[in-house]
Design a protein around this motif. Structure first.
Motif, short mmCIF file in Angstrom:
data_model
loop_
_atom_site.label_atom_id
_atom_site.label_comp_id
_atom_site.label_asym_id
_atom_site.label_seq_id
_atom_site.Cartn_x
_atom_site.Cartn_y
_atom_site.Cartn_z
N ASN A 166 -20.89 15.05 25.63
CA ASN A 166 -20.90 14.03 24.17
C ASN A 166 -21.61 12.57 24.80
O ASN A 166 -21.08 12.21 25.89
CB ASN A 166 -19.59 13.54 23.72
N ASP A 169 -22.21 9.80 20.35
CA ASP A 169 -21.70 10.54 19.17
C ASP A 169 -22.73 11.73 18.81
O ASP A 169 -22.83 12.10 17.99
CB ASP A 169 -21.63 9.82 17.82
N ARG A 206 -21.61 15.73 13.29
CA ARG A 206 -22.05 15.40 14.42
C ARG A 206 -23.24 16.12 14.74
O ARG A 206 -23.29 17.34 15.21
CB ARG A 206 -20.93 15.44 15.61
#
Length: 320
Positions: A166, A169, A206
């Motif tokens: 990740n 975000d 996401r």
């Protein structure tokens, strides 16, 4: 060259409600933004606002083929260096714009030799963004089943070189689909099972960026330009509102947008290949020396303020 399927309004040739297919063999430099299910386009070079603090910005390069030395390009090291110089010189409105990192979507080398990897590493040392993420191409795995590649670039990966992380975000997934050296690419059940588990923990809001060497959509199966089990893998991505799939392998820009998924292939830093179906088969294509840098280039990817999606801009080494 371009091919737009369907027509909607505004005389732009784009159906903003459904499906777009765009071919830009030499890298037309078009910025595509997907926001709330609406696709908008903007020519590269038009005035763009500077990225806000905290927004995502990375660059994709592909198919460097270190060690290649044929008439299509006798100096692939030189064109890779020119690529890095271009990345180091990226600006927005005249202001320096250093990417967060570089993604290399495979075929780092031409014959998997250690000296070829050494040359790549040496050139990449001059890049301002020091972090580079890799996935293997078939030229990186064809000689020793990818052993040298994995020892150097896959120490923290799973299986044959897949992994995820990740950043700001955004969920990134690097896949390896070059295990099958003949015909279409293949992910395999082990990797698809891992992908399902990896995505399960991510919220559907996401954004997801998936990157692999061979396209995850059927660009031209007759030339092996596709991945035979990609449909199953892509099924796990359908619940996400923004998915960007980045690939290399075909050495030219092609794009398809279907629903919330944008598929995008990058130019090579080494040499072009013919457009699908325009030659007897794929392979290095010789162009005039003064035209070569016009068909090599980078893909610049940014998040866009108040937009639910990523902006993708292709530019050639010749400029723009």
């Amino acid at each position: 060259m371009s091919k737009l399927i369907t027509h909607d309004h505004n005389n732009d040739g784009v159906d903003r409600r459904g499906f777009l297919q765009c071919m830009a063999w030499a890298g037309s430099g078009v910025l595509w933004t997907v926001g709330s299910g609406v696709l908008t386009s903007q020519a590269f070079g038009q005035n763009k606002k500077n990225a806000a603090a905290g927004e995502l910005h990375f660059v994709q390069i592909s198919d460097s083929h270190m060690g290649f030395n044929k008439p299509a390009n006798t100096d692939v090291t030189g064109t890779l260096q020119a690529t890095i110089d271009k990345i180091n010189g990226l600006t927005i409105n005249g202001l320096p714009q250093e990417p967060d990192f570089i993604i290399h979507t495979g075929d780092l080398s031409h014959t998997s030799k250690p000296a070829e990897f050494d040359t790549l590493d040496q050139v990449l040392k001059s890049a301002k963004p020091k972090q580079v993420f890799f996935v293997p191409g078939e030229h990186d795995t064809s000689v020793d089943d990818g052993k040298a590649y994995l020892e150097r670039y896959g120490k923290n990966t799973k299986g044959r070189g897949w992994y995820s992380f990740n950043h700001k975000d955004v969920h990134f997934v690097g896949l390896s689909n070059v295990a099958a050296l003949e015909g279409l690419g293949k992910l395999g059940p082990e990797q698809i099972q891992w992908l399902a588990a990896d995505l399960k923990s991510q919220p559907s809001s996401r954004p997801v960026v998936v990157f692999a060497h061979i396209p995850l959509w059927s660009v031209y199966p007759d030339w092996g330009w596709g991945t035979e089990d990609s449909e199953q893998a892509l099924g796990y991505l359908k619940r996400f509102g923004s998915v960007t799939v980045l690939n290399g392998h075909i050495h030219q820009v092609m794009q398809k947008v279907e629903g919330s998924v944008t598929f995008h292939t990058a130019m090579s830093t080494a040499f072009p290949q013919p457009a699908p179906g325009t030659a007897k088969g794929p392979g290095p294509m010789k162009v005039a020396d003064d035209k070569l840098r016009g068909v090599l280039g980078i893909t610049d990817v940014k998040s866009v303020t108040r937009r639910h999606g990523l902006a993708v801009v292709d530019s050639t080494l010749a400029g723009g």
